[in-house]
Design a protein around this motif. Structure first.
Motif, mmCIF file in Angstrom:
data_model
loop_
_atom_site.group_PDB
_atom_site.id
_atom_site.type_symbol
_atom_site.label_atom_id
_atom_site.label_comp_id
_atom_site.label_asym_id
_atom_site.label_seq_id
_atom_site.Cartn_x
_atom_site.Cartn_y
_atom_site.Cartn_z
ATOM 1 N N LYS A 97 41.208 48.677 48.205
ATOM 2 C CA LYS A 97 40.799 47.639 48.188
ATOM 3 C C LYS A 97 40.145 46.362 47.429
ATOM 4 N N TYR A 98 39.162 47.361 48.692
ATOM 5 C CA TYR A 98 37.288 46.524 48.163
ATOM 6 C C TYR A 98 36.847 46.943 47.564
ATOM 7 N N LEU A 99 36.074 46.462 46.582
ATOM 8 C CA LEU A 99 34.969 46.937 45.735
ATOM 9 C C LEU A 99 33.737 46.532 46.408
ATOM 10 N N ILE A 100 32.880 47.308 46.137
ATOM 11 C CA ILE A 100 31.038 47.244 46.938
ATOM 12 C C ILE A 100 29.968 47.716 45.664
ATOM 13 N N PHE A 101 29.537 47.395 44.838
ATOM 14 C CA PHE A 101 28.941 47.923 43.843
ATOM 15 C C PHE A 101 26.641 48.555 44.229
ATOM 16 N N MET A 102 26.927 49.313 44.039
ATOM 17 C CA MET A 102 26.052 49.614 44.741
ATOM 18 C C MET A 102 25.149 50.346 43.807
#
Length: 263
Positions: free
Chosen positions: A80-85
């Motif tokens: 549902k949510y994306l995070i770029f690490m």
């Protein structure tokens, strides 16, 4: 699936190790882990293969730059949510994902801790405006973005370092997406990447994006608000090279900007 953690890597074996270990250490079970490697030749692929039990999807092949790779990660995501690490960056603590489970805004943003510093960086107000975004972008290492938003507005691949800034303007200004700010430190930010060492590309891309997105009248207002913005930015960056001086450089910049607004 609530989160898709997307990691971009190219010939950064040691940084990739740090990133992977910080993801593996997360207490949340509601995430998938995607790694997009640009065809590394430094042993990064071996690192990926050593941790395939924790990786939902990975690929190693030549790409057309950072934002092309990030868009490839979005295409493989299901959260549902994306995070770029990205490689070299790491989650600040093991509950970083779990800490945001109750929020439902389109964009949720915490803070980052830059390498070698002990003062968190990020947006400081509960709301966000166009002027706030003109002053700087949100740190993607601490930003949770709804996947449906990124599918509609993928990163513009013609830019090398400011496509995430353009996305924030598009989403928060033009689309009026909902936003939540948090003081939680989400990530430790590796400052050795392309965005930090931009070699003068930042003001050039910023000008191109402004011209692309806004009519001349708006751009003129921006230039009046920050008549010497580039010079002040350069001075601030110079001052910030001194250990412990970044917070004073930031205060100096804010004071000068207030002065120019009153004139």
């Amino acid at each position: 699936m609530r989160y898709s953690v997307i990691t971009i890597n190219y010939n950064n074996k040691e940084g990739l190790k740090r990133t992977i270990m910080s993801v593996v250490a997360q207490t949340s079970n509601e995430y998938e882990f995607i790694i997009i490697d640009g065809g590394s030749t430094d042993g990064s692929v071996d690192v990926i293969k050593e941790h395939t039990d924790y990786i939902t999807y990975w690929v190693s092949e030549k790409d057309n730059g950072v934002y092309h790779a990030m868009n490839k990660g979005v295409a493989q995501s299901h959260g549902k949510y994306l995070i770029f690490m990205n490689s070299g960056d790491s989650f600040h603590f093991s509950d970083a994902l779990s800490a945001f489970n109750e929020y439902e805004e389109d964009i949720i943003c915490g803070k980052v801790l830059k390498s070698g510093e002990n003062i968190p960086c990020g947006h400081q107000k509960p709301t966000i405006t166009l002027v706030d975004l003109m002053r700087g972008s949100l740190p993607h290492q601490a930003m949770f973005i709804k996947r449906e938003l990124m599918v509609r507005h993928p990163y513009d691949e013609k830019y090398k370092i400011l496509s995430d800034w353009k996305l924030c303007i598009q989403a928060l200004v033009f689309n009026n997406c909902t936003f939540r700010n948090s003081d939680i430190i989400v990530a430790d930010y590796d400052t050795s990447g392309i965005s930090t060492n931009s070699n003068g590309l930042l003001p050039k891309e910023r000008e191109q994006i402004l011209k692309e997105m806004f009519p001349p009248r708006i751009i003129t207002d921006y230039q009046r608000l920050y008549p010497a913005d580039d010079e002040l930015l350069d001075l601030t960056l110079l001052l910030s090279q001194t250990v412990g001086a970044r917070k004073w450089a930031k205060r100096f910049l804010n004071l000068i900007l207030r002065f120019t607004q009153k004139k």
